[in-house]
Design a protein around this motif. Structure first.
Motif, PDB file in Angstrom:
ATOM      1  N   GLU A 157     -25.991  22.316  38.408  1.00  0.00           N
ATOM      2  CA  GLU A 157     -25.960  21.042  39.440  1.00  0.00           C
ATOM      3  C   GLU A 157     -24.673  20.853  39.901  1.00  0.00           C
ATOM      4  O   GLU A 157     -23.614  21.272  39.484  1.00  0.00           O
ATOM      5  N   TYR A 158     -24.623  20.290  41.178  1.00  0.00           N
ATOM      6  CA  TYR A 158     -23.178  19.927  41.596  1.00  0.00           C
ATOM      7  C   TYR A 158     -22.327  19.032  40.719  1.00  0.00           C
ATOM      8  O   TYR A 158     -21.010  19.246  40.873  1.00  0.00           O
ATOM      9  N   HIS A 159     -22.862  18.301  39.983  1.00  0.00           N
ATOM     10  CA  HIS A 159     -22.060  17.335  38.920  1.00  0.00           C
ATOM     11  C   HIS A 159     -21.845  17.893  37.566  1.00  0.00           C
ATOM     12  O   HIS A 159     -21.622  17.335  36.548  1.00  0.00           O
ATOM     13  N   ALA A 160     -22.113  19.139  37.676  1.00  0.00           N
ATOM     14  CA  ALA A 160     -21.947  19.998  35.947  1.00  0.00           C
ATOM     15  C   ALA A 160     -20.662  20.162  35.831  1.00  0.00           C
ATOM     16  O   ALA A 160     -19.575  20.012  36.629  1.00  0.00           O
ATOM     17  N   LEU A 161     -20.238  20.397  34.572  1.00  0.00           N
ATOM     18  CA  LEU A 161     -18.873  20.289  34.213  1.00  0.00           C
ATOM     19  C   LEU A 161     -18.344  21.697  34.379  1.00  0.00           C
ATOM     20  O   LEU A 161     -17.125  21.692  34.714  1.00  0.00           O
ATOM     21  N   MET A 162     -19.062  22.709  34.671  1.00  0.00           N
ATOM     22  CA  MET A 162     -18.440  23.980  35.145  1.00  0.00           C
ATOM     23  C   MET A 162     -18.111  23.968  36.759  1.00  0.00           C
ATOM     24  O   MET A 162     -17.258  24.868  37.003  1.00  0.00           O
ATOM     25  N   MET A 163     -18.614  23.216  37.243  1.00  0.00           N
ATOM     26  CA  MET A 163     -18.581  22.774  38.723  1.00  0.00           C
ATOM     27  C   MET A 163     -17.377  21.958  39.204  1.00  0.00           C
ATOM     28  O   MET A 163     -16.875  21.857  40.247  1.00  0.00           O
ATOM     29  N   GLU A 164     -17.021  21.099  38.055  1.00  0.00           N
ATOM     30  CA  GLU A 164     -15.969  20.254  38.214  1.00  0.00           C
ATOM     31  C   GLU A 164     -14.301  20.471  37.630  1.00  0.00           C
ATOM     32  O   GLU A 164     -14.398  21.477  37.068  1.00  0.00           O
ATOM     33  N   GLU A 165     -13.512  19.445  37.819  1.00  0.00           N
ATOM     34  CA  GLU A 165     -12.169  20.089  37.334  1.00  0.00           C
ATOM     35  C   GLU A 165     -12.221  20.000  35.659  1.00  0.00           C
ATOM     36  O   GLU A 165     -11.172  20.823  35.050  1.00  0.00           O
ATOM     37  N   GLU A 166     -13.222  19.336  35.027  1.00  0.00           N
ATOM     38  CA  GLU A 166     -13.066  19.677  33.442  1.00  0.00           C
ATOM     39  C   GLU A 166     -13.326  21.131  33.219  1.00  0.00           C
ATOM     40  O   GLU A 166     -12.645  21.446  31.906  1.00  0.00           O
ATOM     41  N   GLY A 167     -14.166  21.823  33.949  1.00  0.00           N
ATOM     42  CA  GLY A 167     -14.245  23.274  33.494  1.00  0.00           C
ATOM     43  C   GLY A 167     -12.869  23.757  33.394  1.00  0.00           C
ATOM     44  O   GLY A 167     -12.733  24.691  32.611  1.00  0.00           O
ATOM     45  N   ALA A 168     -12.065  23.770  34.514  1.00  0.00           N
ATOM     46  CA  ALA A 168     -10.707  24.305  34.682  1.00  0.00           C
ATOM     47  C   ALA A 168      -9.893  23.869  33.334  1.00  0.00           C
ATOM     48  O   ALA A 168      -9.200  24.693  32.987  1.00  0.00           O
ATOM     49  N   VAL A 169      -9.969  22.838  33.169  1.00  0.00           N
ATOM     50  CA  VAL A 169      -9.076  21.998  31.936  1.00  0.00           C
ATOM     51  C   VAL A 169      -9.661  22.748  30.634  1.00  0.00           C
ATOM     52  O   VAL A 169      -8.808  23.267  29.788  1.00  0.00           O
ATOM     53  N   ILE A 170     -10.951  23.029  30.614  1.00  0.00           N
ATOM     54  CA  ILE A 170     -11.483  23.632  29.169  1.00  0.00           C
ATOM     55  C   ILE A 170     -11.080  25.178  29.255  1.00  0.00           C
ATOM     56  O   ILE A 170     -10.548  25.719  28.079  1.00  0.00           O
ATOM     57  N   VAL A 171     -11.009  26.014  30.318  1.00  0.00           N
ATOM     58  CA  VAL A 171     -10.592  27.281  30.396  1.00  0.00           C
ATOM     59  C   VAL A 171      -8.982  27.419  29.937  1.00  0.00           C
ATOM     60  O   VAL A 171      -8.595  28.528  29.289  1.00  0.00           O
ATOM     61  N   GLY A 172      -8.278  26.211  30.598  1.00  0.00           N
ATOM     62  CA  GLY A 172      -6.784  26.392  30.067  1.00  0.00           C
ATOM     63  C   GLY A 172      -6.535  25.896  28.855  1.00  0.00           C
ATOM     64  O   GLY A 172      -5.699  26.725  27.952  1.00  0.00           O
ATOM     65  N   LEU A 173      -7.527  25.237  27.937  1.00  0.00           N
ATOM     66  CA  LEU A 173      -7.581  25.100  26.472  1.00  0.00           C
ATOM     67  C   LEU A 173      -7.881  26.332  25.742  1.00  0.00           C
ATOM     68  O   LEU A 173      -7.377  26.725  24.697  1.00  0.00           O
ATOM     69  N   LEU A 174      -8.776  26.996  26.338  1.00  0.00           N
ATOM     70  CA  LEU A 174      -9.152  28.291  25.606  1.00  0.00           C
ATOM     71  C   LEU A 174      -8.188  29.471  25.605  1.00  0.00           C
ATOM     72  O   LEU A 174      -8.111  30.342  24.620  1.00  0.00           O
TER      73      LEU A 174
END
Length: 605
Positions: free
Chosen positions: A137-154
């Motif tokens: 969906e458009y409001h999912a975590l992977m579609m928002e900025e939080e997904g990019a933050v998690i990728v940086g933490l990984l």
């Protein structure tokens, strides 16, 4: 107070949990040791948190029995976007114990962590948001900025080395529950027992709610199955009623067929009794007529053997003729190559003639300038023109001969094509006749079992075979005539070869004549070049020889050097050289070794 968006709160909570799990995993790995196993609790909690992050906002897909939400769909896109991920996808599909898409996704996450490329793979997914919109969906975590933050933490997990055994684990039935106790254990925050009791109560409530959700999911799936089974039962009842009606109809038809079968049996018994009497009479007549049929069969068999021998002879003759035909084709190809080579030589000779004509024009222009040597050069040009006319005449004769040879070649090719067509037609007719004869053999073997009707057929077959024998004799005569024609063609080929040899000899003679004429023209060019730019001394000034310093007279004639311009007497210029273009040797200058030209002295008239 402003109401917050629940999806934003969920994204923030998941981001915080991811931070805590990644931080705790790195710290515990550094203290415990950088190589971790699959039983390590912080590592298991990290995979559970990652599942929740990937499941957030996932679209529900309709399946055959129920609704389904899996993260394997977006993870499959990685192999299309990142070519190095094809190995992981292939190995996950080949694992034998995995049956559900969720189990494949869990195995994929573990293999990506072992490769230390989980951050790279998920970064490729986040960049392609158009493709992710099909699964999230458009409001999912992977579609928002939080997904990019998690990728940086990984990216920080590349410090850890993980040795995980994916093949033996039961990844399909694992329960993904986050254990908050691992992150809430600290002396500062958990000081009292009341706080622990509250946390335990909250966890119990959470587990109870999850169990209720599972039971509700199972109940809904069972209701759907019950509905589908009721529909299938109604369909089966209808089919049973139709099948019963069909059985009743088939039973009635069976009774009718049985009654008809009894009638047919009675009729056939009467017919068999009548036929037995006829068969006995026919057997007696057959025994009497069999002797005559055996004699006819032996005669036909002997004739067929003779015809088979004739066929083998004809096939051998055809093979010989085909080989002779290939030899004729090779000879014609060699003749074509010789003709092409001769055409090339003719083109070269024509070019040489053009060069000779251009040289003649230049000589003609130079003769106009030099008036003193006009008569000698006119004679030389006349001779050259006669020679060129002779060469042109010979060239025309050669062209006529080549045209005749080409016509003869075209006629030979036409005759070869006719022979090819005749051979093909005859071979097809022979094959047809042989197939007919084989069919007749089979007919004769079967005809021995029948009495009167097959006698007539045998007589007809014998007449046909006699006709075929006569046709074969005619064809053998035609083949003999073809051999004679082939010998005639060979004689023509030999004649053409003799003509080609004569033409080659004529071309060689022409080439030798042209080379001689070129050498003469070059000698004349050298003489003309030497005459240009030289100044002759006057007769009054040239009175003494340069070398011996004696006066010129009848015995001491003047010789002029074309190169240096000096004048010598015939006694001093004794050096002579032979030239291929002149029959006599030529006098040469002592200083520059150029050709000397004789002049009349002033004292001599």
């Amino acid at each position: 107070m402003a109401v917050k968006d629940p999806t934003a709160v969920e994204r923030a909570n998941l981001l915080n949990m991811a931070k805590l799990s990644i931080k705790g995993l790195i710290e515990s790995a550094l203290s415990f040791g950088r190589t971790l196993d699959s039983d390590y609790p912080p590592l298991q909690q990290f995979f559970v948190v990652m599942e929740h992050c990937l499941k957030h906002g996932l679209k529900v897909r309709k399946s055959f029995l129920s609704y389904n939400k899996t993260i394997w769909g977006p993870l499959e896109l990685v192999e299309k976007l990142y070519p190095e991920a094809e190995e992981i996808a292939a190995s996950v599909r080949d694992l034998p114990g995995l049956k559900t898409p969720l189990g494949r996704a869990r195995a994929w996450l573990r293999l990506a962590l072992m490769q230390k490329k989980m951050a790279d793979y998920l970064r490729c997914l986040i960049i392609q948001r158009d493709l992710l919109s099909e699964f999230y969906e458009y409001h999912a975590l992977m579609m928002e900025e939080e997904g990019a933050v998690i990728v940086g933490l990984l990216v920080g997990l590349n410090v850890i080395d993980a040795n995980l055994c994916v093949k033996g684990e039961d990844l399909d039935s694992q329960v993904g529950v986050i254990d908050f106790s691992m992150y809430l254990k600290s002396d500062d925050d958990l000081g009292g027992k009341e706080r622990n009791v509250q946390i335990a109560a909250i966890l119990d409530q959470k587990n109870y709610v999850e169990e209720l959700n599972r039971q509700l999911n199972t109940v809904s799936s069972l209701h759907a199955r019950v509905d589908s089974l009721e529909k299938s039962n109604t369909k089966l009842i209808e089919e049973l009623a139709i099948a019963k009606n069909n059985i009743i109809k088939l039973q009635e038809e069976n009774h009718q067929l049985r009654s008809e079968n009894t009638l047919i049996l009675m009729k056939t018994q009467h017919h068999l009794e009548a036929t037995k009497v006829d068969v006995e009479a026919e057997l007696q007549t057959y025994k009497h007529s069999r002797q005559g049929l055996d004699e006819m069969y032996n005669e036909a068999r002997r004739q067929l053997r003779e015809e088979s021998q004739l066929r083998q002879d004809m096939e051998n003759e055809l093979v010989v003729q085909v080989s002779m035909k290939h030899e004729i084709e090779l000879a014609m190809k060699l003749l074509e190559k010789d003709i092409h080579e001769k055409q090339d030589t003719l083109i070269g000779l024509r070019q040489q003639l053009d060069e000779v004509k251009a040289i003649n024009m230049e000589m003609y222009q130079k003769l106009q300038v030099s008036e003193d040597a006009m008569k000698e050069k006119n004679e030389i040009i006349g001779r050259l023109e006669d020679k060129t006319n002779q060469i042109n005449a010979t060239m025309k004769q050669l062209e006529q001969r080549l045209q005749q040879a080409e016509k003869a070649q075209m006629e030979a090719e036409a005759e070869d094509e006719k022979l090819k067509q005749e051979y093909v037609n005859k071979s097809e007719s022979l094959q047809k006749e042989f197939s007919q004869k084989e069919k007749q053999l089979l007919q004769l073997e079967t005809d021995l079992k029948i009495e009167k009707e097959w006698r007539q057929t045998l007589e007809d077959d014998l007449q046909k075979e006699k006709e075929t024998v006569s046709h074969l004799r005619i064809e053998t005569q035609e083949i003999i005539n073809l051999k004679k024609e082939f010998l005639k063609l060979q004689e023509k080929n030999k004649q053409l070869k003799m003509i080609c040899q004569d033409q080659e000899a004529a071309l060689e003679e022409l080439a030798s004549k042209l080379s001689e004429s070129k050498l003469k023209i070059e000698d004349i060019k050298e003489a003309n070049k030497a005459l240009q730019g030289q100044v002759w001394l006057k007769d009054k000034e040239a009175t003494h020889c340069k070398l011996c310093e004696k006066e010129f007279s009848l015995s001491k004639r003047k010789h002029h050097c074309r190169n240096c311009g000096e004048i010598f007497c015939n006694a001093c210029s004794d050096n002579e050289l032979p030239l291929p273009s002149s029959p006599k040797p030529v006098r040469v200058c002592d200083s520059c070794h150029a050709i000397l030209i004789q002049r009349c002295s002033s004292n001599v008239p």
